[in-house]
Design a protein around this motif. Structure first.
Motif, PDB file in Angstrom:
ATOM      1  N   ALA A   1     -11.633  -3.770  -1.050  1.00  0.00           N
ATOM      2  CA  ALA A   1     -12.569  -2.781  -0.505  1.00  0.00           C
ATOM      3  C   ALA A   1     -11.832  -1.538  -0.012  1.00  0.00           C
ATOM      4  N   THR A   2     -10.673  -1.732   0.626  1.00  0.00           N
ATOM      5  CA  THR A   2      -9.908  -0.558   1.080  1.00  0.00           C
ATOM      6  C   THR A   2      -9.371   0.227  -0.105  1.00  0.00           C
TER       7      THR A   2
ATOM      8  N   LEU B   1       4.812  -9.726  -1.262  1.00  0.00           N
ATOM      9  CA  LEU B   1       4.049  -9.022  -2.290  1.00  0.00           C
ATOM     10  C   LEU B   1       2.814  -8.325  -1.740  1.00  0.00           C
ATOM     11  N   VAL B   2       2.161  -8.923  -0.741  1.00  0.00           N
ATOM     12  CA  VAL B   2       0.927  -8.329  -0.209  1.00  0.00           C
ATOM     13  C   VAL B   2       1.201  -7.456   1.020  1.00  0.00           C
ATOM     14  N   ALA B   3       1.929  -8.011   1.997  1.00  0.00           N
ATOM     15  CA  ALA B   3       2.155  -7.266   3.241  1.00  0.00           C
ATOM     16  C   ALA B   3       3.392  -6.387   3.198  1.00  0.00           C
TER      17      ALA B   3
ATOM     18  N   LEU C   1      -9.782 -12.037   2.653  1.00  0.00           N
ATOM     19  CA  LEU C   1      -8.759 -10.993   2.735  1.00  0.00           C
ATOM     20  C   LEU C   1      -8.585 -10.264   1.407  1.00  0.00           C
ATOM     21  N   VAL C   2      -8.681 -10.990   0.302  1.00  0.00           N
ATOM     22  CA  VAL C   2      -8.596 -10.347  -1.008  1.00  0.00           C
ATOM     23  C   VAL C   2      -9.745  -9.346  -1.176  1.00  0.00           C
TER      24      VAL C   2
ATOM     25  N   VAL D   1      -5.338  -3.164   9.903  1.00  0.00           N
ATOM     26  CA  VAL D   1      -5.897  -4.371  10.521  1.00  0.00           C
ATOM     27  C   VAL D   1      -5.973  -5.515   9.509  1.00  0.00           C
ATOM     28  N   VAL D   2      -6.382  -5.200   8.288  1.00  0.00           N
ATOM     29  CA  VAL D   2      -6.457  -6.226   7.246  1.00  0.00           C
ATOM     30  C   VAL D   2      -5.069  -6.786   6.950  1.00  0.00           C
ATOM     31  N   LEU D   3      -4.063  -5.905   6.870  1.00  0.00           N
ATOM     32  CA  LEU D   3      -2.702  -6.364   6.622  1.00  0.00           C
ATOM     33  C   LEU D   3      -2.181  -7.207   7.791  1.00  0.00           C
TER      34      LEU D   3
END
Length: 379
Positions: free
Chosen positions: A71-72, A128-130, A65-66, A94-96
């Motif tokens: 990449a995005t 922090l990520v989503a 996922l990282v 989709v990744v999120l």
């Protein structure tokens, strides 16, 4: 999810009765025998090693996922001011979504043995990520796991201020527009999911900046502010205003549809338990949950939540073990005459649409919960 690092919805019912076959078991009440039955199932699952941690699998998922998130980010910079960025936005959504599944596992104590480690993993992954508040989701989701599909207890089927009506115990709408909406809410459900991504962010922000109890409020405020503020700054820095708005609309829209498409088949259209009904853990969790067929591909697409029955019975079981647990649980349910529901993804969507339309039409005959009927007959 738990309300503290020491408590979790992963905990099933307390085993307070003797196992079948032991002294006094034959004279136990139906409810006591049900608790004992779940104890037997739990022991079988434990003996099969299905509760063991899957550290390698989770670190691999985190690493992948990282890389995909990076990449995005690179694609956003390289593609530049082009409408092809909308494909990047969809891919990011989709990744999120996959990030949210990982955060869901951490919140259920599936990744680490330490509750503290799982809590911090959930904060980092979720906030922090989503950009979705762990504290808000934790409180809501723990109540859902405790009493799924029970009126007045499960926040996922509360009518009140919700846009959708999930049960028939609501007054008939006076407004013609409102009546039309209720009658067609099943068909409108999936289009409305385009706004669910935005709703998830707003609900979290309202919670951590509100007056309600939030365990690590300063941390959540810092993480959410950094994530949402930084994300908006990056998008508007690299893209012109109109394109940036379109990028955000696509990302939030696809993200909301993805989340709703995964979570909707799990319980909608399954039996609704009356407000004052008392049911045992095994029957309640199995009868109100629905599995989705599709094998390994579906497990990846749905983050393991296609095995919803097993997840509700053993919330702290690593999602990678749910597929094997399905064989054990299905056999056990067949032996104990507990209905086990499993269908295809498309058929489950059809069930959801028809159920919401039926509820919206407010049919005269209320849905009678089979669990309650069975318990009444056992008295």
């Amino acid at each position: 999810m738990s309300s503290s690092s020491r408590s979790s919805v992963a905990a099933g019912p307390r085993a307070t009765t003797a196992a079948p076959g032991s002294r006094g078991a034959g004279n136990a009440s139906p409810r006591a025998r049900a608790v004992s039955a779940f104890t037997d199932l739990s022991r079988e699952v434990q003996a099969a090693g299905l509760m063991r941690r899957r550290y390698g699998r989770y670190w691999t998922r985190f690493g992948v996922l990282v890389v995909l998130l990076a990449a995005t980010g690179v694609a956003l910079v390289v593609i530049g001011r082009s409408w092809w960025q909308l494909l990047v936005a969809a891919a990011l959504a989709v990744v999120l979504g996959q990030v949210m599944f990982l955060g869901h596992d951490a919140a259920h104590r599936q990744i680490f043995r330490s509750g503290r480690w799982n809590d911090w993993a959930s904060l980092v992954i979720g906030d922090l990520v989503a950009g979705v508040s762990y504290g808000w989701w934790q409180h809501k989701h723990s109540r859902h796991h405790a009493k799924p599909n029970q009126v007045g207890a499960d926040p996922d089927i509360v009518n009140g201020r919700a846009i959708l009506f999930h049960t028939q115990d609501v007054p008939v709408a006076r407004s013609p527009l409102r009546r039309w909406f209720r009658a067609h809410q099943g068909w409108l459900f999936f289009p409305m999911l385009l706004l669910e991504g935005l709703n998830l962010h707003i609900s979290g922000v309202k919670t951590i900046f509100g007056r309600g109890a939030v365990k690590r409020r300063p941390v959540e405020i810092a993480f959410i502010t950094l994530r949402l503020g930084g994300y908006l700054a990056v998008v508007f820095w690299f893209l012109p205003p109109l394109m940036a708005v379109a990028f955000l609309a696509v990302q939030l829209g696809v993200f909301g549809v993805y989340m709703g498409a995964v979570f909707a088949p799990n319980h909608k259209g399954m039996p609704i338990i009356p407000r004052d009904a008392r049911t045992d853990f095994l029957e309640r969790q199995v009868r109100t949950s629905r599995n989705v067929r599709g094998g390994r591909f579906m497990a990846v697409f749905m983050g393991g939540l296609n095995y919803q029955v097993e997840h509700h019975l053993f919330p702290s079981m690593p999602s990678a073990n749910l597929r094997a647990a399905r064989l054990v649980v299905r056999r056990f349910c067949a032996e104990h005459d507990v209905p086990y529901t499993e269908t295809s993804l498309l058929r489950s969507y059809g069930i959801v649409v028809r159920y919401l339309n039926r509820v919206g039409l407010a049919a005269r005959d209320p849905f009678e919960c089979p669990i309650v009927e069975q318990l009444r007959g056992a008295r």
